[in-house]
Scaffold this active site. Structure first.
Site, mmCIF file in Angstrom:
data_model
loop_
_atom_site.group_PDB
_atom_site.id
_atom_site.type_symbol
_atom_site.label_atom_id
_atom_site.label_comp_id
_atom_site.label_asym_id
_atom_site.label_seq_id
_atom_site.Cartn_x
_atom_site.Cartn_y
_atom_site.Cartn_z
ATOM 1 N N CYS A 138 -65.344 59.356 106.172
ATOM 2 C CA CYS A 138 -64.275 59.162 104.904
ATOM 3 C C CYS A 138 -64.650 57.950 104.464
ATOM 4 C CB CYS A 138 -62.857 59.114 105.385
ATOM 5 S SG CYS A 138 -62.472 60.870 106.539
HETATM 6 C C1 BEZ Z 1 -65.159 60.986 109.715
HETATM 7 O O1 BEZ Z 1 -64.663 60.634 108.746
HETATM 8 O O2 BEZ Z 1 -66.057 60.409 110.330
HETATM 9 C C2 BEZ Z 1 -64.519 61.919 110.511
HETATM 10 C C3 BEZ Z 1 -63.167 62.090 110.605
HETATM 11 C C4 BEZ Z 1 -62.638 63.313 111.327
HETATM 12 C C5 BEZ Z 1 -63.396 64.019 112.103
HETATM 13 C C6 BEZ Z 1 -64.661 63.754 112.088
HETATM 14 C C7 BEZ Z 1 -65.210 62.985 111.318
#
Ligand code: BEZ
Length: 211
Positions: free
Chosen positions: A45
């Protein structure tokens, strides 16, 4: 039933990092990219929101406003913003909706119970100036989106709105386009440059000027 192409994007009010907004008033006559991410302070994110901030000039050129959403509260978004700026190289320059009561996420069907917890998956809605949903994408939490593709599809949508053409596989700005099946080859030759009929139903043309 989920949101379908051509539907009016549901309106909502929400708290964001830029204050409280009414979505339709906020986008007022612009295109919008409304996209969800699972959670603040997560690696994928952070890269996605940094890339969105870096693309602001490209979005502005196309009359597009970006807005993100997750189920985290606004304080968390504000605390996370410096990380987005540092990792992505551009300060946060678009609002992030805080949706702790899931009202926006549920309105747009962004929480998919089969994808783990009750955070949002990576949904994208491209919404036109008349508030119609023109494209939807849904990615799993583990896979970051390609924001070049989001810009590319906005270019394709804006061009196909202006002229009776479609874009072929892997099209990018500057490539030839496909004449609408509803137009005769004779009419296409009057309207477009570089018309080439390779099948009666497949006519190439140069992209119309100004698109
Ligand atoms: C991420 O943004 O890295 C992420 C968030 C939730 C689950 C898996 C990855």
């Amino acid at each position: 039933m989920g949101i379908r192409l051509g539907d009016v994007a549901p309106n909502f009010t929400a708290d964001t990092t830029d204050g409280k907004i009414d979505f339709h008033q906020w986008k007022a006559g612009s295109w919008a990219v409304l996209f969800s991410h699972p959670a603040d302070f997560t690696p994928v994110c952070t890269t996605e929101l940094g890339r969105t901030a870096a693309l602001k000039t490209e979005f502005d050129k196309r009359g597009v406003k970006a807005i993100a959403v997750s189920v985290d509260p606004v304080d968390s978004h504000n605390n996370w913003a410096p990380d987005i700026a540092e990792v992505g190289g551009t300060a946060l320059n678009f609002p992030i909706i805080a949706d702790p009561d899931h009202s926006v996420s549920e309105l747009y069907d962004m929480i998919h119970p089969g994808e783990g917890d009750t955070s949002t998956v990576r949904s994208v809605f491209i919404i036109d100036p008349a508030n119609k949903v023109r494209l939807t994408l849904t990615y799993p939490k583990s896979v970051g989106r390609n924001f070049d593709e989001i810009v590319r599809v906005i270019d394709a949508l804006q061009m196909t709105d202006k002229a009776p053409v479609s874009t072929p596989v892997d099209w990018k700005p500057g490539d030839r386009v496909i004449v609408s099946p509803a137009m005769s080859t004779e009419d296409a030759k009057q309207k477009f440059d570089g018309v080439e009929e390779v099948r009666p139903y497949l006519r190439w043309a140069n992209a119309p000027a100004g698109s």
